[in-house]
Design an enzyme around this catalytic site. Structure first.
Site, short mmCIF file in Angstrom:
data_model
loop_
_atom_site.label_atom_id
_atom_site.label_comp_id
_atom_site.label_asym_id
_atom_site.label_seq_id
_atom_site.Cartn_x
_atom_site.Cartn_y
_atom_site.Cartn_z
N SER A 210 8.59 -6.53 -8.67
CA SER A 210 7.34 -6.68 -9.40
C SER A 210 6.53 -7.86 -8.86
CB SER A 210 7.64 -6.82 -10.90
OG SER A 210 6.48 -6.66 -11.67
N ASP A 367 5.43 4.37 -13.84
CA ASP A 367 5.12 2.95 -13.67
C ASP A 367 3.68 2.83 -13.21
OD1 ASP A 367 5.02 0.25 -13.05
OD2 ASP A 367 6.51 0.35 -11.44
N HIS A 397 8.90 1.03 -15.02
CA HIS A 397 8.83 -0.34 -14.54
C HIS A 397 9.91 -1.20 -15.22
CE1 HIS A 397 6.84 -3.59 -12.39
NE2 HIS A 397 7.17 -4.35 -13.41
#
EC number: 3.1.1.71
Length: 427
Positions: A210, A367, A397
């Site tokens: 991320s 996501d 995610h």
């Protein structure tokens, strides 16, 4: 007397019923049918939403910043997680003034050096650190789920994993986190440091998830372009990376805007906090007002995130680009990080991407950041870089972090296995 007891019991049952209904209503979130173990995901999401809302409440009352509430909650929950593993030595130290935790495989292979990996954790550049300095010692660096992941990587890859505790928003904003990341990288890549940890200089990689993958990609670009760097990264491995903030209406943003755990407005808020922007810009960001057709400052960047060209038809589906005819340059002027490749690696020039190392990109169908990773991969391929895609149709995610306590999600476990397997074969 019996009548009174009966009435009280009846009232208790009625209250319990409505509390149960209210709790179930709060927990229940419509999920795409492809997501496996939906009730686990709903429970995790409900807990996260509750903490996020409490953070906003505390923030609105002027008591503390909402990200500090999130960090407090994560810190006190994850302290319950297991934190030991055989065959791994863990130490806290300092790289270039930054706190890091080093996970070293204790397996002794005579005459053989170890792999080395620099890991940057996710959390929107704002979450993921519970460290508390006491002189030269630290405790609880980063989140325990990353601690578990790094222990496992060290053990299975016979590697040295360096987890970097970079500074966080709101106390530090871009380019602070980037500077921390690159300083940690330059320190680790010094031949004498690698020798100290018995790391093979030809088998060093950079990785993260991320926001951490964002930092990892930016660092990989910087190191690759430095002609004076004596050691280069052999690979970069990016887990659902966030790579741009000019288009919040890619097909994945449109498709997954209400899918746990990273909702579209939350990602916009993380970007604003990272870049030091006013929260009032959230709605203009979501409307792509900062990327309108009349904003001439973006002319050189538009093709770099033209998803109608970079994404396959199976991903584009029937979604249409959202490009307002007229917008405002105010956000771009106040937030230059929006077009800075150090903050948005997808905007790197072709000559930079050409120098990038072989790349692994893990993406999840459900996501909002899916297309950031896919577009970056396509641009790398166009630059001649070898790219390995690992796409999970039932993923969302953050799922990799939920491979560990307390969730043990099947998709997360699979993500971890694939990720470590690729590193084992390519690093």
């Amino acid at each position: 007397m019996l009548q009174g007891s009966h009435t009280e019991m009846h009232l208790f049952l009625v209250i319990a019923f409505f509390l149960t209904v209210a709790t179930a209503y709060y927990i229940y979130t419509p999920l795409p049918s492809a997501i496996s173990e939906p009730w686990k995901v709903m429970l995790l999401d409900a807990g996260i939403r509750f903490v996020v809302k409490m953070g906003y409440l505390v923030d609105d009352l002027g008591l503390s910043h909402h990200t500090r509430v999130l960090n407090f909650a994560v810190d006190h929950l994850e302290v319950l997680a297991p934190h030991s593993s055989e065959g791994v030595s863990v130490s806290d130290t300092v790289f270039a003034g930054l706190q890091v935790r080093v996970f070293e495989s204790t397996r002794e292979l005579r005459g053989q050096l170890k792999r080395g990996l620099l890991y940057f954790h996710g959390g929107g550049w704002a979450i993921g650190s519970g460290s508390k300095w006491k002189g030269e010692t630290t405790t609880n660096i980063g989140m325990r789920s990353y601690d578990q992941l790094c222990r496992r990587m060290a053990q299975e890859l016979d590697a040295v994993i360096v987890s970097v505790d970079y500074r966080l928003a709101p106390d530090v904003v871009f380019p602070g986190q980037y500077h921390d990341a690159i300083q940690a990288a330059w320190h680790f890549l010094q031949p004498e440091v690698l020798a100290r940890y018995s790391v093979d200089p030809g088998r060093v990689g950079v990785t993260g998830d991320s926001a951490g993958a964002n930092l990892g990609a930016a660092v990989a670009h910087e190191v690759a372009m430095d002609s004076q760097a004596p050691i280069k990264f052999r690979v970069q491995a990016l887990i659902y990376p966030v790579l741009q903030a000019l288009d919040f209406n890619t097909p994945s943003y449109q498709q997954n805007q209400a899918v746990p755990i990273l909702y579209r407005p939350l990602m916009a808020r993380f970007w604003l906090e990272y870049l030091g922007g006013d929260p009032s810009y959230i709605q203009p960001l979501l409307a792509n007002d900062h990327a309108a057709l009349d904003v001439s400052q973006l002319t050189s960047h538009r093709d770099k995130l033209n998803w109608t060209r970079l994404l396959p038809a199976t991903v584009r589906k029937n979604y249409e680009p959202v490009v307002p005819l007229r917008g405002s340059v105010q956000m771009l002027e106040e937030l230059p990080g929006l077009t800075d490749p150090r903050a948005a690696p997808l905007l790197a020039e072709q000559e930079v991407l050409t120098q990038a190392p072989p790349t692994y990109i893990l993406t999840c169908e459900h996501d909002v950041l899916r297309d950031d990773g896919l577009m970056y991969g396509r641009r790398l391929e166009e630059a001649g870089v070898a790219v390995s895609y690992d796409h999970h149709e039932d993923g969302f995610h953050g799922c990799l972090s939920f491979a560990f306590w307390p969730a043990y999600l099947e998709v997360g476990i699979r993500c971890v296995q694939n990720y470590i397997c690729w590193l084992g074969e390519n690093l």
